[in-house]
Motif scaffolding. Structure first.
Motif, PDB file in Angstrom:
ATOM      1  N   ILE A 143       7.797  41.003 -31.066  1.00  0.00           N
ATOM      2  CA  ILE A 143       7.107  39.769 -31.465  1.00  0.00           C
ATOM      3  C   ILE A 143       7.442  38.633 -30.515  1.00  0.00           C
ATOM      4  O   ILE A 143       6.569  37.839 -30.131  1.00  0.00           O
ATOM      5  CB  ILE A 143       7.463  39.417 -32.924  1.00  0.00           C
ATOM      6  CG1 ILE A 143       6.855  40.451 -33.866  1.00  0.00           C
ATOM      7  CG2 ILE A 143       6.962  38.028 -33.278  1.00  0.00           C
ATOM      8  CD1 ILE A 143       7.300  40.315 -35.303  1.00  0.00           C
ATOM      9  N   SER A 147       4.675  36.599 -28.457  1.00  0.00           N
ATOM     10  CA  SER A 147       4.428  35.346 -29.171  1.00  0.00           C
ATOM     11  C   SER A 147       3.737  34.300 -28.319  1.00  0.00           C
ATOM     12  O   SER A 147       3.121  33.379 -28.856  1.00  0.00           O
ATOM     13  CB  SER A 147       5.739  34.767 -29.712  1.00  0.00           C
ATOM     14  OG  SER A 147       6.642  34.510 -28.640  1.00  0.00           O
ATOM     15  N   GLY A 157       3.296  30.411 -30.269  1.00  0.00           N
ATOM     16  CA  GLY A 157       4.703  30.533 -30.615  1.00  0.00           C
ATOM     17  C   GLY A 157       4.945  30.384 -32.103  1.00  0.00           C
ATOM     18  O   GLY A 157       5.739  31.110 -32.692  1.00  0.00           O
ATOM     19  N   ARG A 159       2.753  30.967 -34.503  1.00  0.00           N
ATOM     20  CA  ARG A 159       2.208  32.155 -35.158  1.00  0.00           C
ATOM     21  C   ARG A 159       3.169  33.333 -35.026  1.00  0.00           C
ATOM     22  O   ARG A 159       3.380  34.099 -35.958  1.00  0.00           O
ATOM     23  CB  ARG A 159       0.839  32.507 -34.548  1.00  0.00           C
ATOM     24  CG  ARG A 159       0.139  33.637 -35.281  1.00  0.00           C
ATOM     25  CD  ARG A 159      -1.303  33.790 -34.831  1.00  0.00           C
ATOM     26  NE  ARG A 159      -1.401  34.219 -33.449  1.00  0.00           N
ATOM     27  CZ  ARG A 159      -1.799  33.454 -32.452  1.00  0.00           C
ATOM     28  NH1 ARG A 159      -2.092  32.179 -32.670  1.00  0.00           N
ATOM     29  NH2 ARG A 159      -1.891  33.923 -31.219  1.00  0.00           N
ATOM     30  N   GLY A 160       3.792  33.437 -33.833  1.00  0.00           N
ATOM     31  CA  GLY A 160       4.757  34.512 -33.619  1.00  0.00           C
ATOM     32  C   GLY A 160       5.987  34.353 -34.494  1.00  0.00           C
ATOM     33  O   GLY A 160       6.506  35.343 -35.011  1.00  0.00           O
ATOM     34  N   LEU A 164       7.204  36.919 -37.227  1.00  0.00           N
ATOM     35  CA  LEU A 164       8.535  37.492 -37.095  1.00  0.00           C
ATOM     36  C   LEU A 164       9.249  37.519 -38.445  1.00  0.00           C
ATOM     37  O   LEU A 164       9.782  38.552 -38.867  1.00  0.00           O
ATOM     38  CB  LEU A 164       9.345  36.682 -36.081  1.00  0.00           C
ATOM     39  CG  LEU A 164      10.814  37.044 -35.899  1.00  0.00           C
ATOM     40  CD1 LEU A 164      10.955  38.481 -35.438  1.00  0.00           C
ATOM     41  CD2 LEU A 164      11.464  36.104 -34.909  1.00  0.00           C
ATOM     42  N   LEU A 280      -1.220  39.551 -32.522  1.00  0.00           N
ATOM     43  CA  LEU A 280      -0.743  38.430 -31.728  1.00  0.00           C
ATOM     44  C   LEU A 280      -1.572  38.189 -30.471  1.00  0.00           C
ATOM     45  O   LEU A 280      -1.134  37.506 -29.554  1.00  0.00           O
ATOM     46  CB  LEU A 280       0.730  38.643 -31.362  1.00  0.00           C
ATOM     47  CG  LEU A 280       1.708  38.337 -32.490  1.00  0.00           C
ATOM     48  CD1 LEU A 280       3.134  38.667 -32.085  1.00  0.00           C
ATOM     49  CD2 LEU A 280       1.625  36.874 -32.912  1.00  0.00           C
TER      50      LEU A 280
END
Length: 312
Positions: A143, A147, A157, A159-160, A164, A280
């Motif tokens: 991830i 990301s 970032g 969203r990642g 996560l 992603l």
């Protein structure tokens, strides 16, 4: 003996591919079967194996440390290579997953098929220990690598980061591992026939999982990026098991623990990597090509690696 032990595994993968392409039993069956296995059957296998595992054994702790070291060393090497040859997260994420992620069904099935040689119960428990350490780690690293893909801004970032946390706390494999370790540490065991119930569920996991692996193959994804696919496959199928052998020697692993480390380092990347890549905004066709190419090549490389390591 090694070929005899392993060929039924790849036969199931081929059968899954043929059934999916022939439309049997239906297109809707395969996603449902994969969800059943991912959320019920395979977690039951991990839980029942870990609940009976000798988690306080120093050899088990060394295996966990060796698993961490192998994955982190490979990830660091990939990050250094990216500095030399920069690539966007949409491409680097699939490449990293192609090197450090592993097909859990195939790894456990290989160890189970070699039970007569390595001790089925011991290998099963150690495999569950490896997964308890490695599954959360490879998800986090994957991830983080992906990301920045998609928009390329802070939104990717954020969203990642959300994905996560969701992956860690909602992943059924991670939760099953944590629950199994808790039971093993408590020493209470599984009362009232719970252990037998879990083992019955677990028995259906590997055959169904291997059929789903075959059903997920996408040969059409191999038509482009052949040099990149070949490079990632070489790293995964040959360099990673070589690294695992070195790490096993460094940590002083006994034979069965070393075999578990090598097998999970030699199996192809996991089909779930494709789902994560799509979530992603990564290069989905590239990831599909990596998974398909590695799965096909592992028919040759996996017996070769195990033979070279003297597994049989």
């Amino acid at each position: 003996m090694l070929i005899t032990a392993i060929w039924p595994i790849f036969a199931l993968i081929c059968l899954g591919f043929v059934l999916r392409r022939s439309g049997f039993p239906s297109a809707a069956f395969w996603p449902a079967a994969e969800r059943l296995n991912y959320f019920v059957l395979f977690p039951a296998l991990l839980f029942s194996s870990l609940a009976a595992a000798p988690v306080r054994d120093p050899q088990v702790l060394r295996l966990g440390g060796a698993a961490l070291a192998t994955i982190l060393i490979a990830s660091a090497a990939m990050a250094l290579a990216r500095r030399v040859r920069p690539s966007p997260a949409a491409r680097f994420g699939p490449a990293l997953q192609g090197v450090i992620r592993f097909n859990t069904y195939l790894g456990v099935a290989v160890l189970a098929s070699m039970g007569a040689s390595v001790g089925a119960s011991g290998a099963s428990a150690l495999a569950a220990v490896y997964l308890a350490v490695a599954v959360p780690l490879v998800n986090v690293l994957s991830i983080l690598a992906l990301s920045g893909s998609g928009s390329g801004s802070g939104a990717g970032g954020r969203r990642g980061a959300v994905l996560l946390l969701r992956t860690i706390f909602r992943n059924p494999l991670i939760l099953a591992c944590l629950a199994g370790i808790a039971v093993a540490l408590s020493g209470v065991g599984l009362p009232f026939g719970t252990g037998s119930f879990m083992k019955l569920l677990a028995q259906g996991s590997l055959p169904l999982g291997l059929l789903c692996v075959g059903a997920a193959l996408q040969p059409e994804a191999l038509r482009k990026d052949l040099p990149a696919l070949a490079g990632v496959s070489l790293l995964r199928l040959l360099c990673m098991p070589a690294l695992a052998v070195a790490v096993a020697a460094l940590f002083g692993l006994e034979t069965t623990s070393a075999l578990v480390l090598v097998v999970f380092s030699a199996v192809p990347s996991a089909p779930t990597a494709y789902v994560l890549t799509r979530q992603l905004g990564g290069d989905g066709p590239y990831m599909a090509g990596i998974i398909t190419g590695q799965t096909l090549l592992s028919v040759l490389t996996l017996p070769l690696v195990l033979w070279a390591c003297g597994a049989v």
